[in-house]
Design a protein around this motif. Sequence first.
Motif, PDB file in Angstrom:
ATOM      1  N   ALA A 225       0.817  -1.221   0.000  1.00 14.58           N
ATOM      2  CA  ALA A 225       0.000   0.000   0.000  1.00 14.58           C
ATOM      3  C   ALA A 225       0.847   1.266   0.000  1.00 14.58           C
ATOM      4  O   ALA A 225       0.370   2.339  -0.398  1.00 14.58           O
ATOM      5  CB  ALA A 225      -0.932   0.001   1.205  1.00 14.58           C
ATOM      6  N   LEU A 226       2.102   1.176   0.436  1.00 13.20           N
ATOM      7  CA  LEU A 226       2.948   2.366   0.499  1.00 13.20           C
ATOM      8  C   LEU A 226       3.192   2.965  -0.878  1.00 13.20           C
ATOM      9  O   LEU A 226       3.422   4.167  -1.016  1.00 13.20           O
ATOM     10  CB  LEU A 226       4.289   2.011   1.170  1.00 13.20           C
ATOM     11  CG  LEU A 226       5.288   3.137   1.393  1.00 13.20           C
ATOM     12  CD1 LEU A 226       4.703   4.255   2.239  1.00 13.20           C
ATOM     13  CD2 LEU A 226       6.565   2.583   2.044  1.00 13.20           C
ATOM     14  N   GLY A 227       3.107   2.138  -1.913  1.00 15.80           N
ATOM     15  CA  GLY A 227       3.413   2.610  -3.258  1.00 15.80           C
ATOM     16  C   GLY A 227       2.528   3.747  -3.719  1.00 15.80           C
ATOM     17  O   GLY A 227       2.998   4.687  -4.371  1.00 15.80           O
ATOM     18  N   ALA A 228       1.234   3.704  -3.402  1.00 14.29           N
ATOM     19  CA  ALA A 228       0.326   4.770  -3.859  1.00 14.29           C
ATOM     20  C   ALA A 228       0.691   6.107  -3.232  1.00 14.29           C
ATOM     21  O   ALA A 228       0.588   7.160  -3.880  1.00 14.29           O
ATOM     22  CB  ALA A 228      -1.116   4.396  -3.520  1.00 14.29           C
ATOM     23  N   TRP A 229       1.114   6.083  -1.962  1.00 12.74           N
ATOM     24  CA  TRP A 229       1.533   7.326  -1.305  1.00 12.74           C
ATOM     25  C   TRP A 229       2.828   7.845  -1.938  1.00 12.74           C
ATOM     26  O   TRP A 229       2.982   9.051  -2.189  1.00 12.74           O
ATOM     27  CB  TRP A 229       1.728   7.081   0.192  1.00 12.74           C
ATOM     28  CG  TRP A 229       2.130   8.293   0.967  1.00 12.74           C
ATOM     29  CD1 TRP A 229       1.320   9.286   1.430  1.00 12.74           C
ATOM     30  CD2 TRP A 229       3.469   8.658   1.360  1.00 12.74           C
ATOM     31  NE1 TRP A 229       2.063  10.239   2.096  1.00 12.74           N
ATOM     32  CE2 TRP A 229       3.385   9.887   2.067  1.00 12.74           C
ATOM     33  CE3 TRP A 229       4.713   8.057   1.192  1.00 12.74           C
ATOM     34  CZ2 TRP A 229       4.504  10.517   2.600  1.00 12.74           C
ATOM     35  CZ3 TRP A 229       5.841   8.693   1.714  1.00 12.74           C
ATOM     36  CH2 TRP A 229       5.729   9.908   2.414  1.00 12.74           C
ATOM     37  N   LEU A 230       3.766   6.933  -2.221  1.00 14.69           N
ATOM     38  CA  LEU A 230       5.021   7.337  -2.841  1.00 14.69           C
ATOM     39  C   LEU A 230       4.798   7.878  -4.251  1.00 14.69           C
ATOM     40  O   LEU A 230       5.495   8.798  -4.681  1.00 14.69           O
ATOM     41  CB  LEU A 230       5.997   6.158  -2.875  1.00 14.69           C
ATOM     42  CG  LEU A 230       6.574   5.746  -1.526  1.00 14.69           C
ATOM     43  CD1 LEU A 230       7.374   4.455  -1.659  1.00 14.69           C
ATOM     44  CD2 LEU A 230       7.454   6.852  -0.964  1.00 14.69           C
ATOM     45  N   GLU A 231       3.844   7.288  -4.966  1.00 12.63           N
ATOM     46  CA  GLU A 231       3.530   7.797  -6.301  1.00 12.63           C
ATOM     47  C   GLU A 231       3.225   9.287  -6.255  1.00 12.63           C
ATOM     48  O   GLU A 231       3.756  10.075  -7.042  1.00 12.63           O
ATOM     49  CB  GLU A 231       2.303   7.073  -6.864  1.00 12.63           C
ATOM     50  CG  GLU A 231       2.567   5.808  -7.620  1.00 12.63           C
ATOM     51  CD  GLU A 231       1.317   5.312  -8.315  1.00 12.63           C
ATOM     52  OE1 GLU A 231       1.440   4.824  -9.445  1.00 12.63           O
ATOM     53  OE2 GLU A 231       0.213   5.422  -7.742  1.00 12.63           O
ATOM     54  N   GLN A 232       2.335   9.671  -5.354  1.00  7.30           N
ATOM     55  CA  GLN A 232       1.963  11.084  -5.287  1.00  7.30           C
ATOM     56  C   GLN A 232       3.144  11.942  -4.859  1.00  7.30           C
ATOM     57  O   GLN A 232       3.421  12.983  -5.461  1.00  7.30           O
ATOM     58  CB  GLN A 232       0.796  11.325  -4.329  1.00  7.30           C
ATOM     59  CG  GLN A 232       0.362  12.787  -4.376  1.00  7.30           C
ATOM     60  CD  GLN A 232      -0.523  13.227  -3.237  1.00  7.30           C
ATOM     61  OE1 GLN A 232      -0.454  12.676  -2.154  1.00  7.30           O
ATOM     62  NE2 GLN A 232      -1.345  14.227  -3.466  1.00  7.30           N
ATOM     63  N   LEU A 233       3.836  11.521  -3.815  1.00  2.00           N
ATOM     64  CA  LEU A 233       4.946  12.319  -3.302  1.00  2.00           C
ATOM     65  C   LEU A 233       5.981  12.574  -4.394  1.00  2.00           C
ATOM     66  O   LEU A 233       6.420  13.717  -4.601  1.00  2.00           O
ATOM     67  CB  LEU A 233       5.588  11.605  -2.109  1.00  2.00           C
ATOM     68  CG  LEU A 233       6.753  12.346  -1.462  1.00  2.00           C
ATOM     69  CD1 LEU A 233       6.274  13.597  -0.749  1.00  2.00           C
ATOM     70  CD2 LEU A 233       7.497  11.432  -0.485  1.00  2.00           C
ATOM     71  N   LEU A 234       6.370  11.531  -5.103  1.00  2.72           N
ATOM     72  CA  LEU A 234       7.438  11.667  -6.098  1.00  2.72           C
ATOM     73  C   LEU A 234       6.961  12.383  -7.353  1.00  2.72           C
ATOM     74  O   LEU A 234       7.616  13.302  -7.844  1.00  2.72           O
ATOM     75  CB  LEU A 234       7.978  10.284  -6.469  1.00  2.72           C
ATOM     76  CG  LEU A 234       8.670   9.505  -5.353  1.00  2.72           C
ATOM     77  CD1 LEU A 234       9.051   8.112  -5.835  1.00  2.72           C
ATOM     78  CD2 LEU A 234       9.908  10.246  -4.851  1.00  2.72           C
ATOM     79  N   ALA A 235       5.809  11.975  -7.872  1.00  3.68           N
ATOM     80  CA  ALA A 235       5.359  12.525  -9.156  1.00  3.68           C
ATOM     81  C   ALA A 235       4.896  13.964  -9.028  1.00  3.68           C
ATOM     82  O   ALA A 235       5.255  14.823  -9.839  1.00  3.68           O
ATOM     83  CB  ALA A 235       4.234  11.656  -9.718  1.00  3.68           C
ATOM     84  N   GLU A 236       4.085  14.251  -8.008  1.00  2.00           N
ATOM     85  CA  GLU A 236       3.536  15.594  -7.880  1.00  2.00           C
ATOM     86  C   GLU A 236       4.601  16.587  -7.430  1.00  2.00           C
ATOM     87  O   GLU A 236       4.533  17.774  -7.757  1.00  2.00           O
ATOM     88  CB  GLU A 236       2.359  15.594  -6.905  1.00  2.00           C
ATOM     89  CG  GLU A 236       1.463  16.801  -7.055  1.00  2.00           C
ATOM     90  CD  GLU A 236       0.186  16.685  -6.250  1.00  2.00           C
ATOM     91  OE1 GLU A 236      -0.825  17.236  -6.688  1.00  2.00           O
ATOM     92  OE2 GLU A 236       0.197  16.035  -5.180  1.00  2.00           O
ATOM     93  N   SER A 237       5.597  16.102  -6.701  1.00  5.31           N
ATOM     94  CA  SER A 237       6.646  17.002  -6.214  1.00  5.31           C
ATOM     95  C   SER A 237       7.690  17.305  -7.279  1.00  5.31           C
ATOM     96  O   SER A 237       8.211  18.419  -7.338  1.00  5.31           O
ATOM     97  CB  SER A 237       7.340  16.383  -4.994  1.00  5.31           C
ATOM     98  OG  SER A 237       6.439  16.199  -3.932  1.00  5.31           O
ATOM     99  N   THR A 238       8.003  16.329  -8.129  1.00  6.63           N
ATOM    100  CA  THR A 238       9.140  16.507  -9.044  1.00  6.63           C
ATOM    101  C   THR A 238       8.751  16.637 -10.506  1.00  6.63           C
ATOM    102  O   THR A 238       9.567  17.080 -11.318  1.00  6.63           O
ATOM    103  CB  THR A 238      10.123  15.326  -8.919  1.00  6.63           C
ATOM    104  OG1 THR A 238       9.540  14.138  -9.488  1.00  6.63           O
ATOM    105  CG2 THR A 238      10.488  15.063  -7.467  1.00  6.63           C
ATOM    106  N   GLY A 239       7.527  16.244 -10.880  1.00  8.18           N
ATOM    107  CA  GLY A 239       7.159  16.219 -12.296  1.00  8.18           C
ATOM    108  C   GLY A 239       6.696  17.564 -12.807  1.00  8.18           C
ATOM    109  O   GLY A 239       5.497  17.831 -12.905  1.00  8.18           O
ATOM    110  N   LYS A 240       7.622  18.411 -13.157  1.00 11.17           N
ATOM    111  CA  LYS A 240       7.283  19.766 -13.628  1.00 11.17           C
ATOM    112  C   LYS A 240       8.459  20.344 -14.398  1.00 11.17           C
ATOM    113  O   LYS A 240       9.574  19.841 -14.329  1.00 11.17           O
ATOM    114  CB  LYS A 240       6.912  20.672 -12.451  1.00 11.17           C
ATOM    115  CG  LYS A 240       7.968  20.792 -11.376  1.00 11.17           C
ATOM    116  CD  LYS A 240       7.386  21.252 -10.043  1.00 11.17           C
ATOM    117  CE  LYS A 240       6.535  20.199  -9.388  1.00 11.17           C
ATOM    118  NZ  LYS A 240       6.131  20.554  -7.989  1.00 11.17           N
ATOM    119  N   ALA A 241       8.180  21.390 -15.154  1.00 16.52           N
ATOM    120  CA  ALA A 241       9.220  22.060 -15.944  1.00 16.52           C
ATOM    121  C   ALA A 241       9.923  21.093 -16.885  1.00 16.52           C
ATOM    122  O   ALA A 241      11.101  21.260 -17.203  1.00 16.52           O
ATOM    123  CB  ALA A 241      10.241  22.746 -15.024  1.00 16.52           C
TER     124      ALA A 241
END
Length: 575
Positions: A276-292
Amino acid sequence: MSESLNGFRASLPAELESAVKIVVSGWGAEDKVRRLWRGDATLWTGGDEDRWLGWLGIAADQLAHIDRLAQIADGVRCEGFTHALLLGMGGSSLGPEVLARTLGHVAGFPALHVLDATDPAQVLSFELRVDLRHTLCLVSSKSGTTLEPNIFMQYFLDRLKHVVGPEAGRRFVAITDPGSKLEQAAEAEGFRRVFFGLPTIGGRYSVLSDFGMVPAAITGVDVGRLLARAADMARRCGADVAPEDNPGVMLGAVLGVAAARGRDKVTLIASPALEALGAWLEQLLAESTGKAGRGLIPVDREPLGPPPVYGADRLFVYLRSRAAPEGVQDDAVAALEAVGQPIVRIDIEDVYDLGAEFFRWEFATAVVGAILAINPFDQPDVEASKVATRRLTDEYARTGALPAEAPFFEAAGLRFFADTRNAAALLEAARDRTVPALLRAHLTRANPGDYAAVLAYLEMSPAHEKTLQDVRRMIRDRCRIATCLGFGPRFLHSTGQAYKGGPNSGVFLQITCDDAADLRVPGQSYTFGVVKAAQARGDFEVLAERGRRALRVHLGADVPAGLDALRNAVEQALS
């Protein structure tokens, strides 16, 4: 880098290991750890990053006021609630869901259910799985203006008024930031309690604040134990700890350097007890770093495969339970290491070490932001999807219908939609104009180093997920690219940021359906089905605006039959 650092070990190719050591050395020479703790915004982009660092000290702050969490837990238990229904989205829901699924149900306390989907079948399934007379509803939203928690609240408040009458408001707890519209609604409806988050903590960093700890306490989790593990990790990541001894810096350095060198597909392998930890990590990593145009693309729950199906764009992270490891995963990771794939191993002693991992990964993500020179605390492209959805729901409120649309291709019970550019490219490539030909034309647009994302606006059921996992496995094995699977609208507040703002390396297959039955949103002119349709169309609109390779396939009301037809067509397309 094979030495253990709070359960962390990395096995990296020589070139990547050398680059990581250079970065870590630079963090020491430039005093970057202390600058991070001081809130020096120039560590990132020089913007408003210093306003979003409340998560650094939240574990210690919570421990200092732990009694209030115990009080609400005791009160709920004494009143005999059997279920707690959390109504949220994104950062307000993913953390509590990880805790509930990983720590399990605690006897004598209500069982936690997390609703974060507007699919009417899913809303109804949650209503049916709880006993409303003995259910406490937790409405969780930082801003108090997020669409999904608000319409969930309207629906279940109306249902409870029919079940328990004027006492309905006492069956609700709000978790929000001070002064929000949700706080005002809670006061007006006579909610049992309002808990406040910190305005200096963004949603995806909020799991150790009241957004995560109130639901955990209510459902019997030993939050003191969890927070103590987090506080200990915070000390180990402290300002005076050398970067090479700092668990958060070392993880962040590997993630950031790997991404900068093309290994941006962070492939998560988790022991079943930690899945279950994967779904939380998905948001943390993608939403925090996926830009520019940069960022990490987390790959969660992708079925394990042999080494040849993986490319040179992967970094594997193995979240391994020491108490309950799985031999198949151990063997698969060893095989990947043997062919030179970079591996990060994090051994987790027991489930309460989740507290430590929450902090380690938050700190590491902030480090990645510094390495990639982006702001890890904003989410500009998530906001773009919200704006597009709001425009469509406003249109429905004015006219009683969503804007008309027509498929550019239709066959075998499936309808296909795309913007003008994508539709023209696909029709040109699919010369025999069949469903498999169209899917083949779309999926084979992926190049080495790209990824495919299956975005399903369907009920998130085990049966639907199984079929979609078959689809992603076929794409991964036959196209040799990383694959992602997300259910809408929850991924909009998570990986959706990276899909739109990160590198333009995604090939997107959106799946929508007709709803066999719909549910009215009390007090609104629209239904849950209309909201879901608006979210899907808004999502697709922004993908097209960003120049993404995107195709939408629309199923009928018989979703299992439609999914089977799609799976068979993908198999033919890639055979």
